[in-house]
Design an enzyme around this catalytic site. Structure first.
Site, PDB file in Angstrom:
ATOM      1  N   SER A 256       0.828  -1.198   0.000  1.00 12.38           N
ATOM      2  CA  SER A 256       0.000   0.000   0.000  1.00 12.38           C
ATOM      3  C   SER A 256       0.862   1.247   0.000  1.00 12.38           C
ATOM      4  O   SER A 256       1.988   1.240   0.493  1.00 12.38           O
ATOM      5  CB  SER A 256      -0.903   0.022   1.236  1.00 12.38           C
ATOM      6  OG  SER A 256      -0.227   0.568   2.357  1.00 12.38           O
ATOM      7  N   ASP A 257       0.320   2.324  -0.554  1.00 21.52           N
ATOM      8  CA  ASP A 257       0.924   3.624  -0.302  1.00 21.52           C
ATOM      9  C   ASP A 257       0.630   3.987   1.150  1.00 21.52           C
ATOM     10  O   ASP A 257      -0.129   3.311   1.848  1.00 21.52           O
ATOM     11  CB  ASP A 257       0.390   4.672  -1.272  1.00 21.52           C
ATOM     12  CG  ASP A 257       1.413   5.769  -1.553  1.00 21.52           C
ATOM     13  OD1 ASP A 257       2.252   6.026  -0.671  1.00 21.52           O
ATOM     14  OD2 ASP A 257       1.361   6.358  -2.647  1.00 21.52           O
ATOM     15  N   ALA A 258       1.235   5.079   1.626  1.00 22.37           N
ATOM     16  CA  ALA A 258       1.238   5.382   3.049  1.00 22.37           C
ATOM     17  C   ALA A 258      -0.173   5.411   3.630  1.00 22.37           C
ATOM     18  O   ALA A 258      -0.990   6.253   3.263  1.00 22.37           O
ATOM     19  CB  ALA A 258       1.934   6.716   3.294  1.00 22.37           C
ATOM     20  N   ASN A 259      -0.432   4.452   4.516  1.00 20.27           N
ATOM     21  CA  ASN A 259      -1.669   4.399   5.296  1.00 20.27           C
ATOM     22  C   ASN A 259      -2.937   4.207   4.459  1.00 20.27           C
ATOM     23  O   ASN A 259      -4.036   4.475   4.948  1.00 20.27           O
ATOM     24  CB  ASN A 259      -1.829   5.661   6.160  1.00 20.27           C
ATOM     25  CG  ASN A 259      -0.899   5.652   7.360  1.00 20.27           C
ATOM     26  OD1 ASN A 259       0.273   5.962   7.231  1.00 20.27           O
ATOM     27  ND2 ASN A 259      -1.408   5.296   8.522  1.00 20.27           N
ATOM     28  N   THR A 260      -2.800   3.733   3.227  1.00 20.18           N
ATOM     29  CA  THR A 260      -4.011   3.656   2.407  1.00 20.18           C
ATOM     30  C   THR A 260      -4.946   2.525   2.819  1.00 20.18           C
ATOM     31  O   THR A 260      -6.128   2.557   2.460  1.00 20.18           O
ATOM     32  CB  THR A 260      -3.664   3.521   0.909  1.00 20.18           C
ATOM     33  OG1 THR A 260      -2.791   2.415   0.711  1.00 20.18           O
ATOM     34  CG2 THR A 260      -3.043   4.783   0.381  1.00 20.18           C
TER      35      THR A 260
END
Length: 727
Positions: A256-260
């Site tokens: 995932s991208d940051a915290n997605t």
């Protein structure tokens, strides 16, 4: 280790793992020293962390790796993931600038050096390449990609994967392509904004670079932040399972991208963190990169509740373990700390950085042949970016050595020697951002300009211009004015730079405008009043050296624009590959007050030499569906010096099940020709070049039709022939 052996080892480990340890392999936190870092250390020791993000040196990586190997129950090594977009210690031009080379081989060589330096420092996975097609230059992250065209972007994608990974996954780094998918088309160019795209646009425009990377063997995928057609990408099963895994056969790691994953609750898809983790895992996502707590820690509860099958969890864990096995981390978990600095300091890396900076520059205007410059003159070097070592590097730079970076002013002084007449004045300062960059804390403190009296400083700059024979004016954007969270509502030169530009031109002295930016800016006035304009991008560690060589003819500009350059923001979106309207003869008159045409065409770029395309011909005038034709043309260097030209092939399908774009790029080659020489160039036209995804058919088709073909130096190429395709 072959795939079968790796699978056996991974499955043996999975059989020994608790649910908590399995979930831990899917948790990849950003590493921040302090209390959060202490908690991560503890999680690693307990086997509850599978990887970390943003360890930037070998010693830090080795310290955490020792905890994983020596203290956790199963001794599973960590991944270390970081964005390596255009260099690690040696910084190359920003990605959009390297795309302007139209030279995939040089891009591959640059990324191989970036991977070598990063791996020596303990990096194992890079969140790169960024493969989002961008057709709205207001979007800040245009800087990270290859522009507007899927064909060019696809070849650049494959080159980057080869450079970052080597001949096989894990030989250098695991490349993690991003952001899947559609992230480059947010409404209004506003970063993180929602995206609505037709299936036709997805398959024909936005998917091809990602598919090309998969076909090249990319080992990782990062999902996009935003909702695509209403479904956030981190929980979009159609994207991750149907398209990526089933249609394209991708078998690597999806991060995932940051915290997605956690943000699936914020975006209104998931009820809570447990629901978010279940939705993401079931949709095909494997691991979450997170600040603070990861939603993936809730997966044991989701398994117990029956919302996630343990087989689905095991499949994600297996992909994480296979990535580590392919990197050889179980056999060689640590990096050689003594080698990291030696590799980073390899002078060969700096030479290539200079060469790439030279190849990336795009000459936009050169009236009266002002360039190349003559050496024995008095020069005024003006502008807020002329002596900025930080801005010349561009964004997404974390470990560069600013002391060894060469600014434009540095490069001119080195090129001309200590006795040269060079007067430097900034004239104006770049304005501060209204909303500060979230990455500002990662940069060195900005220079202290004290009480900057702009009126007085402008006067000093004009005095220097009056005393000079030639003015070199370096304007554009600071590195923090593009990139993530750096969209721009206008395309004007930031601050009072245009006032400086106009005042300097009004002195009557010859002016060379060097534009340092990652997006097209409003150059309507400059394009009519400035003698020479060169887009230098943010050209990297040796950028100033490259620019000096270009200005004085030691290198000849040959870069080409990877996007259409609009006249101003009101024309956006403007792309060369638009479909014909019912009245194509008046397409330049869509606005009643001005031309609805670009300032500079896609693929445009001048040279110090001149080129002529001629004698276009086909090896056959008709082919059956599935067959291949070859189109050729002659390219002649009509000038007085050796130089590069990028020959470009465009096609148009006249009729079919849908209306096709007026022009589509389907071939190109950058060639170096001595003065007076001619070379014949050949381009392939087969099923791959002539097919497209058809909305009525909802599949890829190749149709019987007549195709117009053009070959030339940009998307306005005039040398024409046609090919008939029959069924």
């Amino acid at each position: 280790m072959n795939n079968t052996e790796a699978q056996v080892r991974a499955d043996a480990l999975i059989a020994r793992m608790t649910l908590e340890e399995k979930a831990g392999q899917l948790i990849h936190p950003f590493y921040v020293p302090g209390p959060l870092g202490d908690a991560i250390d503890q999680g690693i020791a307990q086997g509850l962390v599978g990887g970390v993000g943003y360890l930037m040196d070998a010693a830090s990586f080795n310290r955490l790796q020792r905890i994983a190997i020596n203290q956790s129950r199963l001794a599973i090594p960590l991944l270390n993931c970081i964005d390596v977009l255009h260099g690690y210690r040696t910084i190359f031009p920003v990605p959009i600038g390297m795309a302007a080379m139209w030279d995939p081989k040089s891009y591959e060589e640059a990324q191989a050096i970036a991977a070598r330096e990063a791996r020596a420092s303990g990096v194992t996975v890079t969140y790169s390449p960024m493969l989002d097609i961008s057709r709205d230059p207001r979007w800040g992250r245009m800087v990270e990609g290859a522009g507007e065209d899927p064909y060019l972007a696809s070849l650049v994608a494959s080159a980057q994967v080869r450079g970052l990974q080597g001949a096989r996954v894990g030989e250098r780094l695991i490349a993690c392509m991003k952001h899947f998918a559609g992230y480059g088309a947010p409404l209004g160019g506003r970063d993180y904004g929602e995206v609505d795209l037709s299936e036709s646009d997805l398959w024909n425009i936005y998917f091809p670079p990602f598919e090309a990377a998969v076909r090249t063997g990319v080992g990782g995928v990062m999902n996009a932040y935003m909702a695509l057609n209403g479904v956030p990408a981190a929980g979009n099963a159609w994207l991750l399972n149907e398209v990526l895994r089933k249609t394209w056969g991708f078998d690597g790691l999806v991060i995932s991208d940051a915290n997605t994953v956690t943000n699936l609750t914020t975006q209104g898809l998931a009820r809570d963190a447990e629901d978010a983790a279940a939705r993401a895992l079931n949709a095909g996502l494997d691991a979450e990169l997170a600040f603070g707590p990861s939603a993936m820690s809730q997966l044991p509860k989701a398994v117990a509740a029956g919302t996630v099958d343990v087989e689905v969890l095991d499949a994600a864990v297996r992909r994480v373990l296979l990535a580590k096995l392919r990197l050889g981390l179980f056999e060689t978990p640590y990096t050689d700390e003594s080698a990291a600095l030696r590799i980073a300091n390899d002078p060969v890396h700096r030479v290539l950085a200079r060469c790439v900076g030279e190849r990336a520059a795009v000459l936009l205007r050169n009236e009266g042949g002002l360039l190349p410059l003559k050496e024995h003159q008095r020069f005024a070097v003006l502008g807020p970016l002329a002596d900025s070592r930080r801005d010349i590097l561009g964004n997404w730079v974390f470990v560069a050595d600013h002391a060894e970076t060469i600014s434009v002013l540095d490069g001119l002084r080195l090129r001309l020697g200590p006795d040269a007449h060079i007067a430097f004045q900034p004239g104006v300062l770049l304005p501060p951002r209204k909303h500060p960059s979230p990455f500002a804390k990662l940069d060195p403190p900005p220079p202290d300009h004290g009480a900057f009296d702009e009126t007085a400083e402008m006067s000093k700059a004009l005095a220097a211009a009056h005393a000079a024979d030639v003015v070199i004016l370096v304007l554009g954007e600071g590195q923090n004015m593009s990139g993530e969270s750096a969209s721009y509502s206008t395309l004007e030169l930031p601050g009072t730079q245009k006032q400086l530009l106009e005042a300097v031109v009004n002195t009557g002295k010859p002016v060379v405008l060097l534009l340092m930016s990652a997006r097209p800016l409003d150059l309507r006035w400059a394009s009519e009043n400035v003698s020479a304009i060169m887009q230098i991008w943010h050209p990297g560690t040796r950028g100033g050296e490259a620019v000096a060589n270009l200005l004085f003819g030691d290198a000849v500009p040959g870069g080409k624009l990877p996007y259409t350059w609009p006249r101003h923001v009101g024309q956006i979106p403007m792309v060369y590959s638009q479909r014909k309207s019912h009245a194509p003869g008046t397409e330049s008159q869509r606005y009643w007050n001005e031309e609805s045409t670009p300032l500079f065409a896609f693929g445009y770029g001048l040279s110090y030499s001149s080129f002529e395309f001629s004698n276009i011909r086909l090896d056959r005038s008709m082919v059956m569906i599935g067959e291949t034709a070859w189109v050729s043309a002659d390219l002649t260097n009509k000038g007085q010096m050796a130089a590069d030209e990028v020959a470009q092939l465009y096609i148009h399908q006249r009729y079919g099940s849908t209306s096709r774009p007026a022009r589509e790029l389907k071939g190109f080659e950058r060639v170096t020709l001595p003065a007076g020489k001619t070379r014949t160039l050949r381009f392939k036209l087969g099923p791959a070049e002539l097919r497209y995804w058809s909305t009525p058919v909802r599949d890829w088709v190749q149709e019987p039709a007549v195709f117009d073909l053009w070959i030339g130096g940009d998307s306005a190429a005039g040398l024409h022939t046609s090919l008939e395709v029959r069924s």
